[in-house]
Design an enzyme around this catalytic site. Structure first.
Site, PDB file in Angstrom:
ATOM      1  N   GLU A  82      22.734  51.560  59.270  1.00  0.00           N
ATOM      2  CA  GLU A  82      23.324  52.415  60.301  1.00  0.00           C
ATOM      3  C   GLU A  82      23.160  53.899  59.920  1.00  0.00           C
ATOM      4  OE1 GLU A  82      24.219  52.480  63.219  1.00  0.00           O
ATOM      5  OE2 GLU A  82      25.731  54.035  63.472  1.00  0.00           O
ATOM      6  N   ASN A 105      17.204  53.485  89.029  1.00  0.00           N
ATOM      7  CA  ASN A 105      17.411  53.221  87.609  1.00  0.00           C
ATOM      8  C   ASN A 105      17.005  51.772  87.368  1.00  0.00           C
ATOM      9  OD1 ASN A 105      18.284  52.899  84.973  1.00  0.00           O
ATOM     10  ND2 ASN A 105      20.453  52.720  85.534  1.00  0.00           N
ATOM     11  N   TRP A 157      14.927  58.866  82.854  1.00  0.00           N
ATOM     12  CA  TRP A 157      14.489  58.517  81.494  1.00  0.00           C
ATOM     13  C   TRP A 157      13.187  57.755  81.684  1.00  0.00           C
ATOM     14  CZ3 TRP A 157      13.737  54.057  78.487  1.00  0.00           C
ATOM     15  CH2 TRP A 157      13.702  54.272  77.106  1.00  0.00           C
ATOM     16  N   GLU A 159      17.757  59.106  64.478  1.00  0.00           N
ATOM     17  CA  GLU A 159      18.072  59.401  65.887  1.00  0.00           C
ATOM     18  C   GLU A 159      18.342  60.889  66.107  1.00  0.00           C
ATOM     19  OE1 GLU A 159      20.616  56.030  68.107  1.00  0.00           O
ATOM     20  OE2 GLU A 159      21.610  56.759  66.313  1.00  0.00           O
ATOM     21  N   HIS A 205      10.251  45.796  46.345  1.00  0.00           N
ATOM     22  CA  HIS A 205       9.248  44.971  47.025  1.00  0.00           C
ATOM     23  C   HIS A 205       8.447  45.793  48.026  1.00  0.00           C
ATOM     24  CE1 HIS A 205      10.864  41.508  45.054  1.00  0.00           C
ATOM     25  NE2 HIS A 205      12.063  41.761  45.523  1.00  0.00           N
ATOM     26  N   ARG A 242      23.655  60.023  79.143  1.00  0.00           N
ATOM     27  CA  ARG A 242      22.881  58.781  79.118  1.00  0.00           C
ATOM     28  C   ARG A 242      21.477  58.983  78.555  1.00  0.00           C
ATOM     29  NH1 ARG A 242      25.150  55.213  83.191  1.00  0.00           N
ATOM     30  NH2 ARG A 242      23.142  54.326  83.725  1.00  0.00           N
ATOM     31  N   LYS A 266      21.631  56.463  76.256  1.00  0.00           N
ATOM     32  CA  LYS A 266      22.931  55.947  75.841  1.00  0.00           C
ATOM     33  C   LYS A 266      23.084  54.477  76.218  1.00  0.00           C
ATOM     34  CE  LYS A 266      27.085  56.236  74.248  1.00  0.00           C
ATOM     35  NZ  LYS A 266      27.074  56.138  72.784  1.00  0.00           N
ATOM     36  N   LYS A 285      21.228  56.636  62.182  1.00  0.00           N
ATOM     37  CA  LYS A 285      21.864  57.880  62.642  1.00  0.00           C
ATOM     38  C   LYS A 285      20.977  59.070  62.287  1.00  0.00           C
ATOM     39  CE  LYS A 285      24.247  57.011  64.984  1.00  0.00           C
ATOM     40  NZ  LYS A 285      24.669  55.672  65.317  1.00  0.00           N
TER      41      LYS A 285
HETATM   42  C1  G6P Z   1      21.171  52.629  72.693  1.00  0.00           C
HETATM   43  C2  G6P Z   1      22.125  53.669  72.131  1.00  0.00           C
HETATM   44  C3  G6P Z   1      22.698  53.177  70.805  1.00  0.00           C
HETATM   45  C4  G6P Z   1      23.341  51.817  70.978  1.00  0.00           C
HETATM   46  C5  G6P Z   1      22.391  50.797  71.607  1.00  0.00           C
HETATM   47  C6  G6P Z   1      23.119  49.529  72.031  1.00  0.00           C
HETATM   48  O1  G6P Z   1      20.050  52.548  71.892  1.00  0.00           O
HETATM   49  O2  G6P Z   1      21.468  54.907  71.957  1.00  0.00           O
HETATM   50  O3  G6P Z   1      23.657  54.108  70.327  1.00  0.00           O
HETATM   51  O4  G6P Z   1      23.751  51.342  69.740  1.00  0.00           O
HETATM   52  O5  G6P Z   1      21.800  51.350  72.784  1.00  0.00           O
HETATM   53  O6  G6P Z   1      24.000  49.861  73.064  1.00  0.00           O
HETATM   54  P1  G6P Z   1      25.310  49.068  73.443  1.00  0.00           P
HETATM   55  O7  G6P Z   1      25.889  49.861  74.579  1.00  0.00           O
HETATM   56  O8  G6P Z   1      24.881  47.694  73.855  1.00  0.00           O
HETATM   57  O9  G6P Z   1      26.184  49.040  72.244  1.00  0.00           O
END
Ligand code: G6P
Length: 608
Positions: free
Chosen positions: A480, A99, A75, A487, A503, A27, A603, A484
């Site tokens: 995307e 949490n 976190w 990240e 632009h 997570r 996560k 990636k």
């Molecule tokens: C976090 C994760 C991403 C994910 C996003 C949305 O930022 O690190 O990988 O795309 O949340 O999460 P979800 O569970 O709503 O797709």
């Protein structure tokens, strides 16, 4: 996001809690801690900044005894990820793990400080321990104190409590952030999700929003906000969850990338009758003829699946799509037209902003359809229509297989929309369905470029900045790809619509900036190639991702060309995603970053 575990058992709790916390590492977190209560009622706590191995070492040198305890991976939201801010927070006799975010924590801290409490951390969570301790000191029983405490909290929380002097007692509460209670051979457990509890428990109960629970070795009593006893159904822990192992792969992410052909096939099989090449009539219980618009809302990678799907809905079904990230959507002045279907996309089904947007649509009386990967999640339970992605548990923080399964699902739903609205005739629908059926095979072929990508990753890894461009459906894929890379490898990366480069971003281009061009051979190919030439003329190092026809027609501008299998243009987005995932993965390996748990990321983002 923070992970919560708790146990009342016969054996020492600390090793079990550490094990369960390891299963929640995916997570994302930056400090961790445990508190246990021994048979005589004495409470001890160990906390440490950084990874769980630091906490493990701490527990080795300063062991924790006692069969009851709580644990947490944090976190950071309020205050740095150091030991003082790590959970559990203690205000004797209470220890709490949390949490979520307590939004009125400043007012609570002030109130507590005035009443003589000494707060030792910068967190919002510590206030909860003090509120609870004050109520217990005033003579309230645990249940009354717990209901009173949560009554003072504004915001989102999942909470687990242990109590000094009470070796056989835990308490829990949930509002917004998910929490489950499990029953197994080792005792009664609390966990943020089924993944934490899977090896220890066969059955779990998910608390509903507003629930509190009192746990002893022999019983679990659950009450709603008003204190009325409630029953929540026990469900079997899904077998696939206990299979969340890395197998022969070095990282979960590598495993999840390579699983894609299989899980896309499984997902497609849910929506399509593969043998007959038709839609399964009951899989998408929506009549799109009833709607004139769709609103699509999501966060992160899931949002990019929506960016691609917008093309599909508009092209195949002539259905306008209002697309937004959930953190913006929820605060916009919405009109909520009656003839609009509200769609949400989420891997976890718990993302706070997406969930809040869903609830706003629910309050406005909209019909809600949610594409979601976790069938037991809050969104799955609160939606009108659940459209599952069958990607299986995704453990790597950066989403990979969930994304391609979201694309596969949205592609099937868009075909259904076209059929319902009469904008797609049977023959054209069949052509799209046949294309989608090809996706698993073509995604498997796409994985074969991995050796070439390992080499290209060495070009990208030293860069300080990279650009990703694409047009049409490839625009969402370029975004995307950039997400990636940033990240995973911490390289600054921007995704841009190819036509937007001039632009602004073209000012960044020189020979130190790799430009990844996503250009399958489609109607927009020639336009994207022109944009590629513009950056090549400014010295950029071009990595072109295309197919055989594209490679023939692209000229000489690219330093590296990745030739993906020829695919029907409808499924280009699925095929083109694979090399971008692999590029980010291998750049991260080259840079030595933490692939499965990149710094600062979570996560399942259960806070705003
Ligand atoms: C976090 C994760 C991403 C994910 C996003 C949305 O930022 O690190 O990988 O795309 O949340 O999460 P979800 O569970 O709503 O797709």
């Amino acid at each position: 996001m923070c992970g919560i575990v708790g146990i009342i058992g016969q054996r020492d709790a600390a090793p079990l809690l550490l094990d369960a916390l390891k299963r929640l590492e995916y997570r994302g977190y930056d400090s961790a801690g445990l508190a246990t209560v021994d048979a005589q009622g004495a409470m001890s706590r160990r906390r440490s900044a950084g990874k769980l191995r630091n906490l493990e070492r701490r527990v080795e040198t300063e062991p924790l005894v006692g069969g009851t305890g709580i644990g947490h991976t944090r976190w950071a939201t309020h205050g740095a990820p150091n030991e003082a801010n790590a959970h559990p927070h203690v205000a004797a006799p209470v220890a709490v793990v949390h949490n979520g975010i307590i939004e009125n924590f400043r007012a609570l801290r002030d109130r507590l400080a005035k009443s003589g409490a000494t707060l030792t951390s910068e967190t919002d969570s510590e206030t909860i321990a003090h509120l609870m301790a004050q109520r217990l000191a005033a003579g309230e029983d645990v249940k009354t104190a717990l209901l009173g405490t949560i009554g003072a909290l504004e915001g989102a929380y999942a909470l687990a409590f242990a109590f000094e002097g009470q070796p056989q007692l835990l308490a829990a509460a949930r509002s917004g952030s998910p929490l489950a209670i499990g029953f197994g051979d080792d005792g009664v457990m609390i966990g943020s999700d089924a993944i934490a509890l899977a090896p220890f428990c066969d059955k779990i109960i998910y608390l509903d929003d507003g629930d509190v629970a009192i746990l002893t070795p022999t019983r679990v009593d659950i009450f709603d906000q008003s204190g009325t006893p409630v029953e929540r159904p026990a469900v079997a822990v899904p077998v696939q969850i206990s299979l969340a192992e890395k197998g022969n792969y070095r990282h979960f992410m590598a495993k999840e990338i390579h699983e894609q052909p299989e899980v896309i096939a499984r997902t497609i099989g849910h929506y399509l009758d593969i043998g007959a090449a038709t839609m399964r009539s009951d899989a998408v219980p929506i009549d799109f003829a009833d709607y004139r618009r769709v609103s699509l809302t999501a966060c992160g990678t899931a949002y990019y699946s929506g960016l691609v799907a917008r093309h599909w809905f508009e092209h195949l079904a002539r259905l306008p799509v209002d697309l937004d990230v959930a953190s913006e959507f929820r605060y916009r002045a919405q009109n909520f037209p009656r003839d609009e279907l509200s769609m949400f996309v989420s891997q976890s089904g718990e993302t706070a902003d997406t969930l809040a947007s869903l609830r706003a649509c629910r309050a406005a009386g909209q019909t809600i359809a949610t594409i979601v990967n976790v069938p037991t999640s809050t969104m799955a339970r609160e939606t009108d229509i659940m459209l599952p992605t069958l990607a299986g548990p995704e453990i790597g923080v950066a989403s990979t297989k969930a994304f391609t399964c979201q694309l596969a699902t949205l592609a099937a739903v868009a075909i259904k929309a076209g059929l319902d609205r009469g904008t797609l005739d049977e023959a054209s629908a069949r052509e799209k369905i046949e294309a989608l059926i090809e996706a698993p095979r073509l995604v498997a072929d796409a994985l074969h470029v991995e050796p070439q990508i390992e080499r290209i990753a060495k070009i990208v890894a030293p860069a300080r900045s990279a650009l990703f461009i694409g047009r049409g459906p490839a625009y969402g894929i370029a975004l995307e790809g950039a997400l990636k890379l940033k990240e995973l490898s911490y390289i600054h990366a921007e995704g841009y619509a190819a036509g937007e480069l001039k632009h602004g971003p073209i000012a960044l281009v020189d020979d130190s900036v790799p430009v990844v061009v996503v250009a399958p051979y489609d109607d927009l190919f020639a336009k994207t190639v022109s944009n590629m030439e513009e950056v090549a003329a400014r010295g950029a190092r071009i990595i072109l991702i295309t197919d055989a026809r594209g490679a023939d027609a692209a000229g000489e501008a690219a330093e590296e060309t990745l030739v993906m299998p020829d695919a029907p243009s409808f499924i280009h987005p699925l095929v083109m995603t694979v090399p971008l995932q692999l590029l980010a993965y291998h750049a991260a390996i080259t840079n030595g970053t933490d692939v499965d748990q990149p710094r600062n990321l979570a996560k399942s983002v259960t806070v705003e």
